[in-house]
Design an enzyme around this catalytic site. Structure first.
Site, short mmCIF file in Angstrom:
data_model
loop_
_atom_site.label_atom_id
_atom_site.label_comp_id
_atom_site.label_asym_id
_atom_site.label_seq_id
_atom_site.Cartn_x
_atom_site.Cartn_y
_atom_site.Cartn_z
N TYR A 257 82.51 27.35 -25.02
CA TYR A 257 83.65 26.88 -25.80
C TYR A 257 84.02 25.45 -25.40
O TYR A 257 84.20 24.57 -26.25
CB TYR A 257 84.85 27.82 -25.62
CG TYR A 257 86.07 27.39 -26.38
CD1 TYR A 257 86.11 27.46 -27.77
CD2 TYR A 257 87.19 26.90 -25.71
CE1 TYR A 257 87.23 27.06 -28.47
CE2 TYR A 257 88.31 26.50 -26.41
CZ TYR A 257 88.33 26.57 -27.79
OH TYR A 257 89.44 26.16 -28.48
N GLU B 179 95.06 30.75 -32.04
CA GLU B 179 96.01 30.19 -31.07
C GLU B 179 97.30 31.01 -31.06
O GLU B 179 97.89 31.24 -30.01
CB GLU B 179 96.30 28.72 -31.36
CG GLU B 179 95.13 27.78 -31.15
CD GLU B 179 94.63 27.67 -29.72
OE1 GLU B 179 95.33 28.13 -28.77
OE2 GLU B 179 93.53 27.14 -29.52
N TRP C 149 93.19 32.80 -22.85
CA TRP C 149 92.30 32.36 -23.93
C TRP C 149 90.96 33.10 -23.88
O TRP C 149 90.36 33.37 -24.91
CB TRP C 149 92.11 30.85 -23.88
CG TRP C 149 91.26 30.34 -24.99
CD1 TRP C 149 90.05 29.71 -24.87
CD2 TRP C 149 91.52 30.41 -26.40
NE1 TRP C 149 89.55 29.40 -26.12
CE2 TRP C 149 90.43 29.82 -27.08
CE3 TRP C 149 92.55 30.93 -27.16
CZ2 TRP C 149 90.35 29.74 -28.46
CZ3 TRP C 149 92.47 30.85 -28.54
CH2 TRP C 149 91.38 30.26 -29.17
#
Length: 188
Positions: A23, A45, A53
């Site tokens: 990522y 998000e 995350w």
């Protein structure tokens, strides 16, 4: 502090988890445009709020399947049975408020050029962080973006979520100064 793996210096938030490395190296901070693509990032998000995350990254393909590839028209057409289906799906984060916000946000996005709206808030002049500690959680730009999104009717879009979106899709470049990705990312 930055992490080092395979001789490359990375931002300090990157752990050895392969999902984080991929990522960071291939996506975070790189330009993302298009209403559906920006909608996906905004939705993820919002789902990340209060969670790590890495949790979202590990469930991202499940989210894509559950939310019709984040097609705005498809998600906007979701009804109560779809919300119930999503609440029963162990492959995603099962939070009613976040699921309902995603559906409501898709309905708003039908009438708003989401990508253009968000990209008006690009901040190419943001300071270069020397360390992760120099990266803010929110900025005047993210406060303005959150305010504009809420004015249009978007939900789950506070200034911190808006800033995470700005970082993720390249509106700001928060790769630390010595991160090898920093120079590969350009902010308009």
């Amino acid at each position: 502090m930055t992490g080092r793996q395979n001789g490359s210096v990375r931002c300090g938030w990157v752990t050895s988890a392969p999902e984080y490395i991929a990522y960071h190296d291939d996506e975070w901070g790189r330009r993302v445009e298009g209403d559906d693509r920006v909608f996906e990032r905004l939705t993820l998000e919002a789902f990340q709020s209060g969670l790590s995350w890495i949790t979202i990254l590990r469930k991202r393909e499940n989210f894509r399947a559950a939310f019709a590839g984040f097609s705005i028209p498809a998600v906007a057409a979701f009804d109560r049975s779809d919300v119930d289906r999503l609440l029963a799906d162990p492959g995603i984060v099962r939070n009613r408020a976040k699921i309902e916000a995603a559906v409501a946000n898709a309905r708003v996005a039908l009438d708003v050029g989401l990508s253009d709206l968000v990209w008006r808030h690009a901040d190419p002049g943001s300071p270069v962080p020397a360390t992760d500690a120099d990266v803010p959680a929110q900025t005047p730009g993210s406060k303005a973006l959150a305010k504009e999104l809420r004015r249009h009717g978007f939900r789950f879009v506070g200034p911190t979520t808006a800033y995470a979106l700005m970082q993720a899709i390249g509106l700001v470049n928060d790769h630390v100064a010595d991160c090898w990705v920093r120079d590969a990312v350009s902010v308009p």
